[in-house]
Design a protein around this motif. Structure first.
Motif, PDB file in Angstrom:
ATOM      1  N   GLU A 388       0.864  -1.069   0.011  1.00 24.14           N
ATOM      2  CA  GLU A 388       0.139  -0.066  -0.058  1.00 24.14           C
ATOM      3  C   GLU A 388       0.974   1.491  -0.001  1.00 24.14           C
ATOM      4  O   GLU A 388       0.603   2.343  -0.694  1.00 24.14           O
ATOM      5  CB  GLU A 388      -1.121   0.053   1.276  1.00 24.14           C
ATOM      6  CG  GLU A 388      -1.729   1.158   1.414  1.00 24.14           C
ATOM      7  CD  GLU A 388      -2.763   1.128   2.384  1.00 24.14           C
ATOM      8  OE1 GLU A 388      -3.550   2.147   2.573  1.00 24.14           O
ATOM      9  OE2 GLU A 388      -2.796   0.194   3.357  1.00 24.14           O
ATOM     10  N   LYS A 389       1.928   1.239   0.755  1.00 22.09           N
ATOM     11  CA  LYS A 389       2.724   2.320   0.881  1.00 22.09           C
ATOM     12  C   LYS A 389       3.421   2.593  -0.354  1.00 22.09           C
ATOM     13  O   LYS A 389       3.782   3.633  -1.121  1.00 22.09           O
ATOM     14  CB  LYS A 389       3.947   2.069   2.080  1.00 22.09           C
ATOM     15  CG  LYS A 389       4.711   3.308   2.225  1.00 22.09           C
ATOM     16  CD  LYS A 389       5.728   3.044   3.304  1.00 22.09           C
ATOM     17  CE  LYS A 389       6.513   4.401   3.587  1.00 22.09           C
ATOM     18  NZ  LYS A 389       7.742   3.941   4.591  1.00 22.09           N
ATOM     19  N   ALA A 390       3.912   1.424  -1.177  1.00 26.24           N
ATOM     20  CA  ALA A 390       4.566   1.642  -2.401  1.00 26.24           C
ATOM     21  C   ALA A 390       3.379   2.233  -3.532  1.00 26.24           C
ATOM     22  O   ALA A 390       3.909   2.926  -4.363  1.00 26.24           O
ATOM     23  CB  ALA A 390       5.093   0.185  -2.873  1.00 26.24           C
ATOM     24  N   LEU A 391       2.151   1.712  -3.398  1.00 29.10           N
ATOM     25  CA  LEU A 391       1.418   2.336  -4.560  1.00 29.10           C
ATOM     26  C   LEU A 391       0.866   3.790  -4.067  1.00 29.10           C
ATOM     27  O   LEU A 391       0.728   4.605  -5.022  1.00 29.10           O
ATOM     28  CB  LEU A 391       0.077   1.630  -4.255  1.00 29.10           C
ATOM     29  CG  LEU A 391       0.091   0.106  -4.772  1.00 29.10           C
ATOM     30  CD1 LEU A 391      -1.301  -0.664  -4.691  1.00 29.10           C
ATOM     31  CD2 LEU A 391       0.561  -0.078  -6.160  1.00 29.10           C
ATOM     32  N   LEU A 399       5.188  -3.307 -10.762  1.00 29.18           N
ATOM     33  CA  LEU A 399       6.626  -3.112 -10.001  1.00 29.18           C
ATOM     34  C   LEU A 399       6.471  -3.264  -8.722  1.00 29.18           C
ATOM     35  O   LEU A 399       7.485  -3.957  -8.180  1.00 29.18           O
ATOM     36  CB  LEU A 399       7.374  -2.018 -10.685  1.00 29.18           C
ATOM     37  CG  LEU A 399       8.427  -1.630 -10.138  1.00 29.18           C
ATOM     38  CD1 LEU A 399       9.493  -2.717 -10.704  1.00 29.18           C
ATOM     39  CD2 LEU A 399       9.188  -0.264 -10.523  1.00 29.18           C
ATOM     40  N   ALA A 400       5.564  -2.622  -8.170  1.00 27.44           N
ATOM     41  CA  ALA A 400       5.354  -2.651  -6.676  1.00 27.44           C
ATOM     42  C   ALA A 400       4.960  -4.080  -6.116  1.00 27.44           C
ATOM     43  O   ALA A 400       5.341  -4.627  -5.265  1.00 27.44           O
ATOM     44  CB  ALA A 400       4.263  -1.506  -6.147  1.00 27.44           C
ATOM     45  N   ALA A 401       4.108  -4.570  -6.954  1.00 27.78           N
ATOM     46  CA  ALA A 401       3.664  -6.133  -6.645  1.00 27.78           C
ATOM     47  C   ALA A 401       4.879  -7.158  -6.621  1.00 27.78           C
ATOM     48  O   ALA A 401       5.043  -7.749  -6.039  1.00 27.78           O
ATOM     49  CB  ALA A 401       2.380  -6.418  -7.357  1.00 27.78           C
ATOM     50  N   ARG A 402       5.618  -6.855  -7.693  1.00 29.63           N
ATOM     51  CA  ARG A 402       6.764  -7.787  -7.949  1.00 29.63           C
ATOM     52  C   ARG A 402       7.788  -7.555  -7.007  1.00 29.63           C
ATOM     53  O   ARG A 402       8.176  -8.701  -6.185  1.00 29.63           O
ATOM     54  CB  ARG A 402       7.011  -7.692  -9.561  1.00 29.63           C
ATOM     55  CG  ARG A 402       8.277  -8.842  -9.451  1.00 29.63           C
ATOM     56  CD  ARG A 402       8.697  -8.516 -11.058  1.00 29.63           C
ATOM     57  NE  ARG A 402       8.972  -7.417 -11.549  1.00 29.63           N
ATOM     58  CZ  ARG A 402       8.308  -6.576 -12.297  1.00 29.63           C
ATOM     59  NH1 ARG A 402       7.017  -7.127 -12.816  1.00 29.63           N
ATOM     60  NH2 ARG A 402       8.671  -5.332 -12.871  1.00 29.63           N
ATOM     61  N   VAL A 443      -3.038  -9.384  -3.983  1.00 26.39           N
ATOM     62  CA  VAL A 443      -2.632  -8.372  -5.131  1.00 26.39           C
ATOM     63  C   VAL A 443      -3.574  -8.275  -5.906  1.00 26.39           C
ATOM     64  O   VAL A 443      -4.152  -7.198  -6.457  1.00 26.39           O
ATOM     65  CB  VAL A 443      -1.207  -9.111  -5.684  1.00 26.39           C
ATOM     66  CG1 VAL A 443      -0.826  -8.247  -7.061  1.00 26.39           C
ATOM     67  CG2 VAL A 443      -0.187  -8.829  -4.985  1.00 26.39           C
ATOM     68  N   ALA A 444      -4.620  -9.512  -6.457  1.00 30.55           N
ATOM     69  CA  ALA A 444      -5.465  -9.609  -7.193  1.00 30.55           C
ATOM     70  C   ALA A 444      -6.625  -8.702  -6.781  1.00 30.55           C
ATOM     71  O   ALA A 444      -7.265  -7.845  -7.842  1.00 30.55           O
ATOM     72  CB  ALA A 444      -5.960 -10.941  -7.471  1.00 30.55           C
TER      73      ALA A 444
END
Length: 811
Positions: A388-391, A399-402, A443-444
């Motif tokens: 969440e912070k990355a998003l 990229l954030a999920a990976r 993630v989904a």
């Protein structure tokens, strides 16, 4: 029982094993600490042959000795055991009841064989006490004893390697070198004469026994020499089990911690008169003792304070260093087991150790599973926060999920490595796979939420950008309405699609899915326009009436229209209705494509040119109504907002509801004309002149009448203005008469009161005020009938509360 030596009756005279006293004795002598480093010595021989005396002097024990002054009788009953004082390693000595005693009689041989077999089964060194004068005799007292030893030895399936030390008592002058060969020859004869199993027919004596021969002087006659010889013999028992010692080549030793149980079981088998299988007994002892040790270590583990604290802590959350702490406790418990069970049979020891491991691992597995559960849930929560912070930081979704997935899966692996139990081969793949599935599901879900949020955001922007302008364009319907809507739709759709396409680039989706979403957004934009058009089509009648009202009731400058009689109501009505019809034609269908339709012409010909159509109808036999249909030519049904039939019905309703406004306008125009026409007809003027000539001449001859008439005129004029007669009659004759009748008397009274007040005022306060001035004021106001009429018509409310003022005040 002294400080250095302690003894116990191991087996009483009735053959009962002292199972309650053996354990305290073992603890007292600390035998359980010795492992395999201990030796067992036993002594057998004829009754009253000085066995106990020899043991007491040789090992510093305190066995009871025979009192020669009381006669020769049985002193030792059963089997006694004591710890040798001052000898290393720990040495236990057993004093067996003497053979050939008169106290037992015929039962002697049974107990004799049982005790001899017991001594051979548990002892490393067996001392055989015999008289010197019996050597070489065929019927010597030692012959039955040796036969007994060799016979019972055959009952051992795998006999121990035992050292037989023959102690020759009361040695004579014959040298030992001469006595020993004779003794060995007798021993060999006895060995050869004893029946042996088929497997040991040719087995030499040396395979089972080490034979040693020592001689001692008489204790009673040569006590000092006896003691000296015993002291020298004692030295041979130091480190007796070491290589080169008296019992250095012994085999089949039971570990010290299992000695008591082994001895008890051996005696039990002997008492039941069964053959004693020492290898099986050894396994049995190892099994029992290793199982006892394992149970002790398991119980100690469950009560271990560190384990209890660790188990309690892991129930409430993850524990740092869990694996290291748990492994330490497990290894400590197993090492303690290994230390205590090290001398038992390898196969049994390993099997019981494996069982202990399995029990311990079974015990700790729930705690380990709890640790993995905390580790998985904690990792998942940290992943959610970091993701969440990355998003929120603007990083691309894919990229954030990976990055977050790789980082926190590696974090889980590190945590599992810290929690791993080295003894267990537990597979954490299920927990790891569960974590990965949870991460993928999260993630989904976030992806779906973000895509939905993006789509909703752009849909909201499109709705805001299209709904209002489309409504405004449709409200001002004209020939450019749908082209303008089309341009607006194209511009806003391209902007939204471009923005969404850029936003979707961070989601790393396939081209087909992306194109599908963009196409859906375009369809949504078109749907907003069509929905708004359908909504406005539902209010078309209101829009038509509003447009008609606006054009009919307002002039070109958007000022309210006043029907003065000069306006062409027919032309104004036609223009307003044509504009309303134009709105109806625009709203009849959706025109977002470049297709051309004939809706406006059809409506105009069918509705506006109604007279021509009616005339044609009169002259024709058959008629054709272009609006008698549910579809428009060249317009698909899906694009139709108002069908031709509905248009005809709406126009009929529109005309009916606007007819009243036209009628009111015509009435207002006619009323205005009547109000503005105060002059009588010319014929009336001629009649007045002819018929009123005499009256006119009378007025000329008498000026007083003229003054009275003038005053009356002023009063009437004042009442006219105060009552606003012209304004009252704008609403009709009857309403005007009713209104004037209600206001007439109060107005007259008000005028009289004002005149009275004016008459009472001092003359100097009104130096220039007189009735003539007032008359001139009224005359000036009446110089132009049109101006006075206009001023009078401008008053629309009753003026009961307006006071009549003098001309000076008005000025």
């Amino acid at each position: 029982m002294g400080d250095e030596c302690c003894s116990i009756q191991l087996i009483d005279g009735d053959g009962s094993f002292n199972d309650t006293g053996i354990e305290p004795f073992i603890k007292e002598v600390k035998l359980h600490e010795c492992g395999l480093s201990y030796a067992v010595v036993s002594i057998m021989g004829p009754q009253s042959s000085g066995k106990s005396t020899l043991l007491n002097h040789l090992f510093y024990t305190n066995f009871r000795e025979m009192d020669a002054f009381k006669g020769r009788s049985q002193t030792t009953k059963g089997i006694w055991m004591a710890k040798c004082a001052g000898i290393e390693p720990c040495t236990l000595v057993m004093d067996l009841e003497g053979t050939d005693g008169r106290e037992r009689g015929e039962d002697d041989t049974a107990f004799e064989k049982q005790s001899a077999l017991f001594a051979l089964a548990v002892s490393d060194i067996v001392l055989i006490n015999m008289w010197c004068h019996d050597i070489g005799r065929e019927q010597a007292a030692n012959k039955p004893l040796l036969k007994t030893v060799f016979q019972v030895m055959m009952r051992l399936f795998s006999p121990r390697k035992t050292t037989l030390m023959f102690v020759i008592r009361d040695k004579t002058r014959t040298p030992l070198e001469n006595l020993e060969p004779v003794l060995r020859e007798d021993i060999q004869k006895i060995w050869d004469s004893v029946p042996k199993p088929q497997a040991h027919k040719e087995t030499p004596l040396s395979e089972f026994f080490n034979v040693e021969v020592v001689a001692l002087s008489s204790y009673e006659e040569k006590e000092e020499q006896f003691k000296e010889q015993v002291a020298n013999l004692r030295q041979r028992f130091f480190h007796s089990i070491a290589p080169g010692g008296i019992a250095g080549d012994r085999r089949g030793v039971v570990p010290a911690s299992g000695f008591s149980f082994s001895a008890q079981q051996i005696w039990k088998v002997i008492k039941e008169n069964k053959d004693l299988d020492l290898p099986a007994h050894k396994v049995m002892v190892a099994t029992v003792r290793c199982e006892e040790i394992a149970n002790e270590k398991f119980a100690a583990f469950t009560a271990n304070e560190n384990w209890c604290l660790l188990e309690e802590a892991v129930q409430s959350g993850p524990v740092a260093g869990f694996g290291k702490k748990l492994n330490s406790i497990l290894y400590t418990s197993l090492s303690e087991y290994d230390a205590e069970a090290t001398y038992f049979d390898d196969g049994v020891r390993s099997a019981k150790r494996k069982q202990l491991e399995e029990k311990l691992l079974q015990l700790v597995q729930p705690a380990h599973q709890s640790m993995l559960g905390h580790l998985r849930s904690g990792t998942l929560e940290r992943f959610k926060e970091a993701f969440e912070k990355a998003l929120n930081g603007g990083e691309g979704f894919s990229l954030a999920a990976r990055n977050c997935t790789e980082s926190y899966m590696a974090s889980f692996d590190e945590g599992y490595a810290d929690a791993v139990v080295e003894l267990a081969n537990w597979d954490c793949s299920k927990v790891r796979d569960k974590l990965r599935r949870d991460i993928d599901v999260h993630v989904a879900s976030v992806r779906a939420a973000k895509l939905s949020e993006l789509t909703s955001s752009y849909e909201a922007k499109l709705n805001e950008a299209l709904a209002g302008p489309v409504e405004a364009l449709l409200d001002g319907a004209n020939n450019e309405t749908w082209p303008s809507i089309k341009k607006l739709l194209q511009r806003e759709t391209e902007s939204a699609v471009s923005g969404l396409s850029n936003a979707l680039s961070g989601f790393d989706m396939d081209a087909e899915t992306k194109e599908k979403m963009l196409s859906s957004l375009q369809d949504y934009a078109r749907g907003v326009v069509e929905a708004k058009a359908r909504e406005e089509a539902g209010r078309v009648l209101i829009r038509m009436k509003d447009r008609f009202s606006t054009l009919f009731s307002h002039d070109s400058d958007s000022m309210p229209r006043v029907w003065t009689g000069k306006e062409d109501i027919r032309a104004i009505t036609k223009t307003a209705r044509s504009a309303s019809l134009k709105l109806l034609s625009v709203m009849a269908a959706i025109r977002l494509e470049d297709n051309i339709d004939n809706i406006e012409n059809t409506l105009t010909s069918a509705l506006v040119d109604a007279k021509n159509n009616a005339a044609v109808t009169d002259r024709s036999i058959t008629t054709f109504d272009p609006l008698a249909s549910s579809t428009w030519e060249q317009v698909p049904p899906a694009k139709t907002l108002i069908t031709p039939v509905q248009c005809k019905s709406l126009w009929r309703q529109f005309r009916a509801e606007t007819e009243y406004s036209v009628t009111q306008a015509i009435s207002a125009q006619e009323a205005n004309k009547r109000n503005n026409n105060w002059m009588p007809p010319p014929w009336a003027i001629v009649a007045l002149v002819v018929l009123g000539f005499n009256e006119f001449m009378t007025l000329l001859r008498n000026p007083l009448y003229l003054g009275v008439i003038f005053v009356g005129y002023l009063i009437v004029k004042a009442l006219w203005v105060q009552l606003d007669i012209s304004g009252e009659f704008h609403h009709g004759v009857l309403p005007g008469l009713l209104s004037i009748s209600t206001k007439f008397l109060p107005t007259v009274m008000n005028l009289l009161r004002k005149l009275a007040e004016q008459g009472q005022s001092p003359a100097n306060n009104y130096p220039q005020t007189n009735l003539g001035t007032e008359s001139r004021s009224f005359q000036n106001g009446s110089t132009s009938s049109s101006m006075s009429s206009s001023a009078s018509s401008g008053v629309t409310a009753p003026r009961n509360d307006i006071e009549y003022s003098s001309p000076s005040k008005e000025e």
